[in-house]
Design an enzyme around this catalytic site. Structure first.
Site, short mmCIF file in Angstrom:
data_model
loop_
_atom_site.label_atom_id
_atom_site.label_comp_id
_atom_site.label_asym_id
_atom_site.label_seq_id
_atom_site.Cartn_x
_atom_site.Cartn_y
_atom_site.Cartn_z
N GLU A 89 0.70 -1.16 0.01
CA GLU A 89 0.16 -0.06 -0.06
C GLU A 89 0.99 1.13 0.20
OE1 GLU A 89 -3.60 -0.23 2.38
OE2 GLU A 89 -2.98 1.86 3.13
N ASP A 91 0.46 5.35 0.75
CA ASP A 91 -0.65 5.97 1.22
C ASP A 91 -0.35 7.67 1.42
OD1 ASP A 91 -2.22 3.88 2.07
OD2 ASP A 91 -1.36 3.98 4.12
N GLU A 93 -2.72 10.59 3.42
CA GLU A 93 -3.76 10.67 4.20
C GLU A 93 -3.70 12.15 4.69
OE1 GLU A 93 -4.83 6.72 6.62
OE2 GLU A 93 -2.95 7.45 7.11
N GLN A 106 -0.11 12.85 5.84
CA GLN A 106 0.73 11.75 6.26
C GLN A 106 0.72 10.81 5.09
OE1 GLN A 106 0.19 9.94 10.35
NE2 GLN A 106 -0.57 8.16 9.29
N THR A 107 2.25 10.19 4.99
CA THR A 107 2.39 9.21 3.93
C THR A 107 2.47 7.94 4.55
OG1 THR A 107 4.56 10.04 3.65
CG2 THR A 107 2.96 10.74 2.23
N ASN A 108 2.55 7.04 4.17
CA ASN A 108 2.73 5.43 4.51
C ASN A 108 3.19 4.60 3.35
OD1 ASN A 108 3.59 3.65 6.53
ND2 ASN A 108 1.60 3.65 7.53
N ARG A 117 5.62 3.13 8.52
CA ARG A 117 6.50 3.92 7.99
C ARG A 117 6.00 5.36 7.84
NH1 ARG A 117 7.29 -0.96 4.84
NH2 ARG A 117 9.44 -1.92 5.38
N ASP A 182 -10.28 9.53 16.81
CA ASP A 182 -9.76 8.72 17.67
C ASP A 182 -8.14 8.80 17.57
OD1 ASP A 182 -9.80 7.40 15.21
OD2 ASP A 182 -9.82 5.30 16.41
N TRP A 183 -7.80 9.41 16.39
CA TRP A 183 -6.32 9.46 16.15
C TRP A 183 -5.71 10.87 15.35
CZ3 TRP A 183 -3.94 9.38 11.38
CH2 TRP A 183 -4.69 8.72 10.15
N GLY A 187 -3.60 13.34 17.94
CA GLY A 187 -3.54 12.08 18.44
C GLY A 187 -4.64 11.90 18.95
N ARG A 261 9.65 4.31 19.26
CA ARG A 261 8.88 3.24 18.51
C ARG A 261 10.20 2.64 17.93
NH1 ARG A 261 5.16 5.44 13.74
NH2 ARG A 261 5.08 3.29 13.48
#
Length: 273
Positions: A89, A91, A93, A106-108, A117, A182-183, A187, A261
């Site tokens: 995937e 992403d 977002e 946000q990229t992932n 990531r 919720d996120w 956050g 993390r």
């Protein structure tokens, strides 16, 4: 849509190459299907997907995001292999925010089921004031996420270091508008103000150039595909400067530097971008 190097790319109409996947009543076609409106209210969000899957190429869309108080909403544009255990995937977002605060994107990257990531960038313009072009370019060497032709994320093929890279599974093109309070914003501290609903996002100029699957089996490995050319195997000097400008001035989160993390820096981060 371009499936041959002999055909010029052209923006598609929505119904030509996409289908509604979630809540048909919350997606409206405008301008003869050349623009669509996604709607989020307390009843439902919505989503759509390409009718075909692709293995390498470039996909881009022009998007105008939710104006005003959009905290708790997420507008997503991504590619997905639609496989559970070994998902690939890519992403985008777009994370809503309180009025006057910057919009974050946000990229992932998921490869062979491995994600986590995330990188996050504050956009340097108001993405709700007008349409801007968001694109994902994907070849054997790297994945590049760009905003108005400015690269904001480069994910290189680091298979030589044991890092999986998405190159075996075709992916479809998806978009959703949904509730994620919720996120999504600070956050999860900032919740959706449903008094501001319904929320609207707009899409147009759907442009896909790539190897359709099923399709000619030789297409994905063809080095003559424009996206496999030398100029797309790394950033050119101008793009590299723009990329560094984004990273220095607008990046607000990078998993590579998150020692909580990742006490041990991931190998692709050590390798550099």
């Amino acid at each position: 849509m371009t499936t041959s190097l002999l055909v010029d790319a052209r923006p598609a109409t929505f119904l030509q190459d996409f289908r509604v996947t979630w809540s048909d009543s919350h997606i409206r076609q405008l301008d003869g299907g050349r623009t669509i409106q996604l709607i989020l209210d307390q009843n439902s969000g919505c989503g759509f997907a390409s009718k075909s899957q692709y293995l390498f190429g470039r996909v881009s869309m022009k998007i105008k995001l939710i104006p005003g108080d959009s905290a708790g909403t997420v507008t997503a544009f991504y590619m997905n292999s639609d496989t559970d255990q070994v998902r690939d995937e890519l992403d985008f977002e777009f994370l809503g925010n309180r009025t006057g605060q910057p919009y974050s994107v946000q990229t992932n990257v998921y490869a062979h089921g491995k994600g986590d990531r995330e990188q996050r960038v504050n956009l340097w313009f108001d993405p709700a004031a007008d349409f801007h072009t968001y694109s994902i370019m994907w070849n054997h060497h790297l994945v590049t996420f760009s905003v108005d032709d400015v690269p904001i994320r480069v994910y290189k093929n680091n298979e030589a270091r044991g890092v999986p890279f998405p190159k075996f599974q075709p992916m479809g093109v998806y978009s959703t508008l949904w509730e994620a309070d919720d996120w999504a914003t600070r956050g999860g501290l900032e919740k959706i103000d449903w008094k501001k609903a319904p929320f609207y996002a707009y899409y147009k100029d759907f442009d896909i150039e790539g190897c359709p699957v099923p399709g000619p089996s030789t297409c994905p490995s063809n080095p003559s595909n424009w996206w496999e050319g030398l100029s797309h195997q790394q950033l050119d000097p101008i793009a590299a400067r723009r990329y560094q400008w984004v990273r220095m001035n607008h990046m607000v989160y990078d998993y590579c530097t998150d020692k909580h993390r990742y006490p041990i820096t991931p190998p692709e981060c050590v390798a550099g971008f």
